[in-house]
Write an enzyme that holds these catalytic residues in place. Structure first.
Site, PDB file in Angstrom:
ATOM      1  N   SER A 110      24.719 -25.880 -54.104  1.00  0.00           N
ATOM      2  CA  SER A 110      26.004 -26.227 -53.911  1.00  0.00           C
ATOM      3  C   SER A 110      26.862 -26.834 -53.105  1.00  0.00           C
ATOM      4  O   SER A 110      28.176 -27.235 -53.241  1.00  0.00           O
ATOM      5  CB  SER A 110      26.506 -25.110 -55.112  1.00  0.00           C
ATOM      6  OG  SER A 110      26.619 -25.344 -56.438  1.00  0.00           O
ATOM      7  N   GLN A 175      11.953 -21.264 -67.586  1.00  0.00           N
ATOM      8  CA  GLN A 175      10.587 -21.880 -68.288  1.00  0.00           C
ATOM      9  C   GLN A 175      10.962 -23.463 -67.354  1.00  0.00           C
ATOM     10  O   GLN A 175       9.344 -23.402 -67.784  1.00  0.00           O
ATOM     11  CB  GLN A 175      10.261 -21.633 -69.815  1.00  0.00           C
ATOM     12  CG  GLN A 175       9.982 -20.128 -69.536  1.00  0.00           C
ATOM     13  CD  GLN A 175      10.837 -19.387 -70.346  1.00  0.00           C
ATOM     14  OE1 GLN A 175      12.585 -19.988 -70.142  1.00  0.00           O
ATOM     15  NE2 GLN A 175      10.907 -18.415 -70.994  1.00  0.00           N
ATOM     16  N   TYR A 209      33.163 -20.499 -62.385  1.00  0.00           N
ATOM     17  CA  TYR A 209      32.326 -21.287 -62.083  1.00  0.00           C
ATOM     18  C   TYR A 209      31.536 -21.791 -63.212  1.00  0.00           C
ATOM     19  O   TYR A 209      30.473 -22.134 -64.050  1.00  0.00           O
ATOM     20  CB  TYR A 209      31.283 -20.645 -60.763  1.00  0.00           C
ATOM     21  CG  TYR A 209      31.091 -21.695 -60.208  1.00  0.00           C
ATOM     22  CD1 TYR A 209      31.297 -22.045 -58.781  1.00  0.00           C
ATOM     23  CD2 TYR A 209      29.800 -22.100 -60.353  1.00  0.00           C
ATOM     24  CE1 TYR A 209      31.236 -23.625 -57.653  1.00  0.00           C
ATOM     25  CE2 TYR A 209      28.934 -23.019 -59.336  1.00  0.00           C
ATOM     26  CZ  TYR A 209      29.644 -23.538 -57.991  1.00  0.00           C
ATOM     27  OH  TYR A 209      29.237 -24.005 -56.905  1.00  0.00           O
ATOM     28  N   SER A 210      32.150 -23.600 -63.037  1.00  0.00           N
ATOM     29  CA  SER A 210      30.827 -24.544 -63.820  1.00  0.00           C
ATOM     30  C   SER A 210      30.555 -25.603 -63.501  1.00  0.00           C
ATOM     31  O   SER A 210      30.932 -26.811 -63.000  1.00  0.00           O
ATOM     32  CB  SER A 210      31.969 -24.607 -64.870  1.00  0.00           C
ATOM     33  OG  SER A 210      30.743 -25.938 -65.766  1.00  0.00           O
ATOM     34  N   ASN A 211      29.318 -25.742 -62.693  1.00  0.00           N
ATOM     35  CA  ASN A 211      28.432 -26.809 -62.411  1.00  0.00           C
ATOM     36  C   ASN A 211      28.846 -28.234 -63.899  1.00  0.00           C
ATOM     37  O   ASN A 211      27.897 -29.183 -63.656  1.00  0.00           O
ATOM     38  CB  ASN A 211      26.902 -27.143 -62.921  1.00  0.00           C
ATOM     39  CG  ASN A 211      27.174 -25.626 -61.602  1.00  0.00           C
ATOM     40  OD1 ASN A 211      27.029 -25.895 -59.863  1.00  0.00           O
ATOM     41  ND2 ASN A 211      26.215 -23.965 -62.073  1.00  0.00           N
ATOM     42  N   THR A 349      29.082 -22.433 -50.460  1.00  0.00           N
ATOM     43  CA  THR A 349      28.132 -21.345 -50.598  1.00  0.00           C
ATOM     44  C   THR A 349      26.760 -22.473 -51.829  1.00  0.00           C
ATOM     45  O   THR A 349      27.287 -22.876 -51.976  1.00  0.00           O
ATOM     46  CB  THR A 349      27.609 -20.394 -51.075  1.00  0.00           C
ATOM     47  OG1 THR A 349      28.088 -20.092 -52.574  1.00  0.00           O
ATOM     48  CG2 THR A 349      28.115 -19.464 -50.577  1.00  0.00           C
ATOM     49  N   GLY A 350      25.801 -22.511 -51.211  1.00  0.00           N
ATOM     50  CA  GLY A 350      24.296 -23.340 -52.263  1.00  0.00           C
ATOM     51  C   GLY A 350      22.683 -22.594 -52.078  1.00  0.00           C
ATOM     52  O   GLY A 350      22.705 -22.270 -51.451  1.00  0.00           O
TER      53      GLY A 350
END
Length: 436
Positions: A110, A175, A209-211, A349-350
């Protein structure tokens, strides 16, 4: 990156086990590299007494990361106006026991958001994008479904995680990623997956937080410029700054010297080598590869105003609270956190499958990046010590006290209570290996 729960419970443990079953990753490796090679240190310049980084404590934290916390290897690169220092501990390859290379490249997860947001804000400065315009202006009809509506969500909302959009990483089964880590994920398919679920809140009324928002930022960049978002990042940031160790990758390999990335499917389980991975699961939210040298150079240039005009840099650094107990606040692709001696540091951060990273910089010219090559499957203690290493590197003249076990446990409890503070697979800042 902002992060999510780290322990591989249930589906994640099963998913990682599938890697062995289907042969999608390399064979299981020896467990934690706690007994590692001696740490190496490279110091470029002497620093003045009272203002220098506490290298002894920083090295001790890296050693703790690769012994007590169980990461195979760790790296910290610290830079100020006098020069840079690289510290490493442990190994970059569990099989060969090769030490972590001082010029290592790694997946930055991120931290990619800082680059994506900078490219978008350059377009704002060029008057090609309006921060407060609805997403609908640039992506008509794209954001629709189960209460989400691009006519009510602005570009600013996307950048600051105030859109209320569900995070696709909350709904992408682990998965599916580890079963075939090399498969390409189309960003519109990931967006459609997120929009099958209701929003977390109405746009602009909360922070989460939303990617998904950053997938859309990448789409806005592409719509406005006619070029892939990665090409714009290269042209606008990587090439002007001479970031020779930074990539918006198309392939699955990590170029150049790099530590292998590992995941651990359960406590005491053998490590899995997950270095090769399709970056498409992160996209504009978390696909990039870089190094400590380049991330520090980027952050220094960003805060010095070399990448954005003053108006856009002020927008980027105008923050709102995330509700985190540690005082973290989020701007536009950039977060701030308080330092023990006063002031703030700015960074992100990431995590991506195989790596956990943090970087920060101060307005007076200090930058630091830290990395370990384990995730998911690492402990909360690893995250705590990684953050302690970053704070130590940036708190010149203000050494931080070592956290007690009780203090660390309380901190971890508060983090678990904050859903928004643990997003992508730490969020790998939401699924194993994704970006944030």
């Amino acid at each position: 990156m902002i992060r999510q729960r780290r322990a591989p419970a249930g589906a994640l443990a099963l998913a990682l086990a599938l890697v062995l079953a289907v042969g999608a990753a390399q064979a299981a490796l020896p467990g934690s590299a706690a007994a590692t090679t001696a740490a190496t240190t490279t110091v470029s310049t002497a620093a003045e007494s009272g203002t220098s980084v506490d290298h002894t404590r920083l090295q001790a934290l890296l050693h703790r990361l690769t012994t007590v916390d169980g990461a195979p290897g760790a790296l910290a690169e610290v830079r100020d106006r006098r020069g840079s220092t690289v510290l490493t501990s442990g190994v970059g390859n569990v099989r060969s026991q090769a030490p972590v290379h001082r010029d290592s490249r790694f997946r930055i997860g991120s931290m990619t958001k800082m680059f994506t947001a900078t490219a978008l804000l350059q377009l704002v400065g060029e008057r090609r994008v309006d921060l407060d315009a609805p997403v609908e202006r640039y992506l008509p009809g794209v954001v629709r479904g189960h209460g989400s509506d691009g006519r009510a969500i602005t570009v600013r909302h996307l950048l600051q995680h105030t859109s209320g959009l569900p995070d696709f990483l909350d709904h992408l089964k682990p998965q599916e990623i580890v079963k075939d880590p090399l498969v390409r994920h189309d960003p519109r398919e990931l967006l459609a997956m997120a929009l099958e679920h209701p929003p977390v809140f109405a746009p602009g009324t909360g922070w989460d937080y939303s990617n998904t928002g950053y997938l859309l930022v990448g789409m806005v960049i592409e719509k406005v410029t006619g070029d892939p978002y990665g090409a714009e990042i290269r042209e606008r940031i990587i090439e002007p700054l001479g970031l020779c160790e930074t990539y918006v990758p198309r392939g699955t390999a990590v170029p150049g010297p790099h530590p292998r990335g590992y995941a651990q499917p359960g406590e005491g389980a053998p490590l899995l080598d997950v270095t090769r991975m399709s970056p498409s699961v992160g996209g504009a939210a978390g696909s990039m590869i870089s190094s400590g040298t380049d991330v520090n150079r980027f952050l220094g240039a960003l805060l010095r105003g070399e990448l954005l005009r003053p108006a856009e840099l002020r927008e980027m650094m105008t923050t709102r609270s995330t509700g985190s107990a540690d005082g973290r606040a989020y701007g536009l692709g950039l977060e701030s956190r308080p330092l023990s001696g006063g002031g703030l540091y700015w960074g992100h951060t990431g995590d991506f499958l195989g790596y956990e990273t943090m970087a920060g910089a101060t307005v007076d010219g200090r930058q630091a990046t830290v990395m370990v090559n384990l995730g998911p499957g690492s402990s909360d203690a690893q995250s705590d010590d990684l953050e302690a290493a970053l704070r130590t590197a940036l708190s010149a003249g203000h050494p931080l006290p070592v956290r007690s076990a009780r203090s660390s446990a309380a901190t971890r409890t508060r983090r678990r209570q904050s859903r928004s503070a643990r997003r992508l697979s730490r969020s790998s800042d939401g699924v194993p290996g994704s970006a944030v």
